[in-house]
Design a protein around this motif. Structure first.
Motif, PDB file in Angstrom:
ATOM      1  N   GLY A  68       0.826  -1.204   0.000  1.00 55.79           N
ATOM      2  CA  GLY A  68       0.000   0.000   0.000  1.00 55.79           C
ATOM      3  C   GLY A  68       0.863   1.258   0.000  1.00 55.79           C
ATOM      4  O   GLY A  68       1.968   1.260   0.537  1.00 55.79           O
ATOM      5  N   LEU A  69       0.349   2.318  -0.610  1.00 60.56           N
ATOM      6  CA  LEU A  69       1.108   3.573  -0.677  1.00 60.56           C
ATOM      7  C   LEU A  69       1.295   4.195   0.702  1.00 60.56           C
ATOM      8  O   LEU A  69       2.150   5.061   0.888  1.00 60.56           O
ATOM      9  CB  LEU A  69       0.391   4.572  -1.608  1.00 60.56           C
ATOM     10  CG  LEU A  69       0.378   4.181  -3.088  1.00 60.56           C
ATOM     11  CD1 LEU A  69      -0.391   5.213  -3.902  1.00 60.56           C
ATOM     12  CD2 LEU A  69       1.798   4.031  -3.625  1.00 60.56           C
ATOM     13  N   ASP A  70       0.498   3.760   1.667  1.00 57.90           N
ATOM     14  CA  ASP A  70       0.606   4.314   3.021  1.00 57.90           C
ATOM     15  C   ASP A  70       1.610   3.533   3.881  1.00 57.90           C
ATOM     16  O   ASP A  70       1.710   3.764   5.086  1.00 57.90           O
ATOM     17  CB  ASP A  70      -0.771   4.332   3.701  1.00 57.90           C
ATOM     18  CG  ASP A  70      -1.378   2.933   3.802  1.00 57.90           C
ATOM     19  OD1 ASP A  70      -0.732   1.966   3.354  1.00 57.90           O
ATOM     20  OD2 ASP A  70      -2.496   2.809   4.333  1.00 57.90           O
ATOM     21  N   GLY A  71       2.339   2.602   3.269  1.00 60.39           N
ATOM     22  CA  GLY A  71       3.376   1.895   4.024  1.00 60.39           C
ATOM     23  C   GLY A  71       2.902   0.639   4.735  1.00 60.39           C
ATOM     24  O   GLY A  71       3.631   0.067   5.545  1.00 60.39           O
ATOM     25  N   TYR A  72       1.684   0.198   4.422  1.00 58.26           N
ATOM     26  CA  TYR A  72       1.154  -1.044   5.007  1.00 58.26           C
ATOM     27  C   TYR A  72       0.922  -2.071   3.892  1.00 58.26           C
ATOM     28  O   TYR A  72       0.656  -1.681   2.752  1.00 58.26           O
ATOM     29  CB  TYR A  72      -0.178  -0.783   5.727  1.00 58.26           C
ATOM     30  CG  TYR A  72      -0.018  -0.092   7.053  1.00 58.26           C
ATOM     31  CD1 TYR A  72      -0.003  -0.811   8.243  1.00 58.26           C
ATOM     32  CD2 TYR A  72       0.141   1.287   7.124  1.00 58.26           C
ATOM     33  CE1 TYR A  72       0.167  -0.175   9.465  1.00 58.26           C
ATOM     34  CE2 TYR A  72       0.322   1.930   8.342  1.00 58.26           C
ATOM     35  CZ  TYR A  72       0.327   1.188   9.511  1.00 58.26           C
ATOM     36  OH  TYR A  72       0.507   1.811  10.714  1.00 58.26           O
ATOM     37  N   PRO A  73       1.000  -3.357   4.242  1.00 54.14           N
ATOM     38  CA  PRO A  73       0.576  -4.355   3.258  1.00 54.14           C
ATOM     39  C   PRO A  73      -0.941  -4.253   3.055  1.00 54.14           C
ATOM     40  O   PRO A  73      -1.666  -3.995   4.023  1.00 54.14           O
ATOM     41  CB  PRO A  73       0.967  -5.688   3.902  1.00 54.14           C
ATOM     42  CG  PRO A  73       1.122  -5.419   5.359  1.00 54.14           C
ATOM     43  CD  PRO A  73       1.426  -3.963   5.520  1.00 54.14           C
ATOM     44  N   HIS A  74      -1.392  -4.414   1.832  1.00 47.60           N
ATOM     45  CA  HIS A  74      -2.822  -4.338   1.524  1.00 47.60           C
ATOM     46  C   HIS A  74      -3.307  -5.649   0.922  1.00 47.60           C
ATOM     47  O   HIS A  74      -2.563  -6.339   0.236  1.00 47.60           O
ATOM     48  CB  HIS A  74      -3.092  -3.214   0.525  1.00 47.60           C
ATOM     49  CG  HIS A  74      -3.113  -1.850   1.140  1.00 47.60           C
ATOM     50  ND1 HIS A  74      -3.487  -0.726   0.455  1.00 47.60           N
ATOM     51  CD2 HIS A  74      -2.813  -1.433   2.395  1.00 47.60           C
ATOM     52  CE1 HIS A  74      -3.417   0.334   1.257  1.00 47.60           C
ATOM     53  NE2 HIS A  74      -2.996  -0.066   2.426  1.00 47.60           N
ATOM     54  N   ILE A  75      -4.562  -5.946   1.190  1.00 50.93           N
ATOM     55  CA  ILE A  75      -5.226  -7.106   0.586  1.00 50.93           C
ATOM     56  C   ILE A  75      -6.532  -6.632  -0.029  1.00 50.93           C
ATOM     57  O   ILE A  75      -7.233  -5.809   0.549  1.00 50.93           O
ATOM     58  CB  ILE A  75      -5.540  -8.198   1.639  1.00 50.93           C
ATOM     59  CG1 ILE A  75      -4.247  -8.749   2.242  1.00 50.93           C
ATOM     60  CG2 ILE A  75      -6.357  -9.339   1.022  1.00 50.93           C
ATOM     61  CD1 ILE A  75      -4.485  -9.752   3.379  1.00 50.93           C
ATOM     62  N   LYS A  76      -6.856  -7.181  -1.193  1.00 49.38           N
ATOM     63  CA  LYS A  76      -8.147  -6.888  -1.815  1.00 49.38           C
ATOM     64  C   LYS A  76      -8.684  -8.163  -2.460  1.00 49.38           C
ATOM     65  O   LYS A  76      -7.972  -8.837  -3.202  1.00 49.38           O
ATOM     66  CB  LYS A  76      -7.930  -5.804  -2.885  1.00 49.38           C
ATOM     67  CG  LYS A  76      -9.174  -5.397  -3.660  1.00 49.38           C
ATOM     68  CD  LYS A  76     -10.065  -4.505  -2.841  1.00 49.38           C
ATOM     69  CE  LYS A  76     -11.237  -3.961  -3.653  1.00 49.38           C
ATOM     70  NZ  LYS A  76     -12.138  -4.988  -4.158  1.00 49.38           N
ATOM     71  N   ALA A  77      -9.933  -8.470  -2.141  1.00 51.68           N
ATOM     72  CA  ALA A  77     -10.593  -9.603  -2.803  1.00 51.68           C
ATOM     73  C   ALA A  77     -10.920  -9.198  -4.237  1.00 51.68           C
ATOM     74  O   ALA A  77     -11.341  -8.070  -4.492  1.00 51.68           O
ATOM     75  CB  ALA A  77     -11.873  -9.971  -2.059  1.00 51.68           C
TER      76      ALA A  77
END
Lengths: 149, 149
Positions: free
Chosen positions: B27-36
């Motif tokens: 993620g651009l905010d520095g966190y890992p992101h998940i999306k279904a």
């Protein structure tokens, strides 16, 4: 998406219906990682989540290096998804391990509740993104609940 | 876990049974992101996957900055999971868009197959980690299939 009247309630209900969740971490190999896990056994509102797992696992090693993570709940029935962003604390003290232990867990941890490979992940959410019908709604920050549930 | 006789076949069958998959990104905010996401509409073996999505979405913005990603398939029925690691290429040329377009997509992209908000994600897998009965199996590298499917 219109504002949600009570996002904590909407998100809490979605979470409670899931048997599985997905933990996103920064893999040690420089890629984002995803792992399916059994749904959190205990939570405080939509702020704190407790999951049991193997201390020796790849994801725990990754979280020791970078505790930033996300927790994703997917409600396939209603085409809804909820991503919580936050950080993970790895709890290995006996009180935390005893708190989350359930009958039958010795199937996974032969030495029982004191097994050194058994640990608790405490995920503390700081923000949320909710998806429904191809629209999204952000909740930031996530406040602590008044009471436990 | 014992060696799998034919991991490409085992993984391919698992993938084919899923209607949903999960994309992991930085993620651009520095966190890992998940999306279904809806399962890939087209794939070449377990090497190349094609998904349709919105060019304006958060995940596409993140992938333009860092194309490293993972694709996770969860087979709840059999307690199996498959994480593919790789990179995503964002295809916006008309040939790619036409190749993946399906009847009814104008519900999401009102301007049709040329809609500038419609794009194709091409995920190319480099390695795989398969989970089954609390054991894991790694496949690295993933080779290109001899033929398309």
């Amino acid at each position: 998406m219109k504002n949600l009247k009570n996002p904590e309630s909407t998100f809490g209900k979605l979470i409670s219906r899931q048997k599985v969740c997905f933990l996103g971490t920064f893999g040690l190999d420089g890629y984002p990682h995803i792992k399916a896990m059994l749904a959190p056994r205990k939570r405080n509102g939509i702020k704190e989540f407790f999951l049991s797992t193997n201390a020796s696992s790849q994801k725990v090693k990754a979280l020791r290096k970078n505790p930033k993570a996300c927790l994703y709940f997917c409600d396939r029935l209603f085409y809804r998804g909820l991503m919580l962003e936050g950080t993970v604390e790895i709890l290995e003290d006996q009180d935390s391990k005893t708190m989350l232990w359930e009958k039958g867990d010795d199937k996974f941890y032969p030495e029982g509740v004191t097994d050194s490979d058994y640990c608790v992940l405490k995920f503390v959410a700081t923000s949320a993104r909710y998806y429904h019908h191809y629209q999204s709604f952000d909740l930031n920050p996530i406040n602590s609940p008044e009471g436990d549930e």
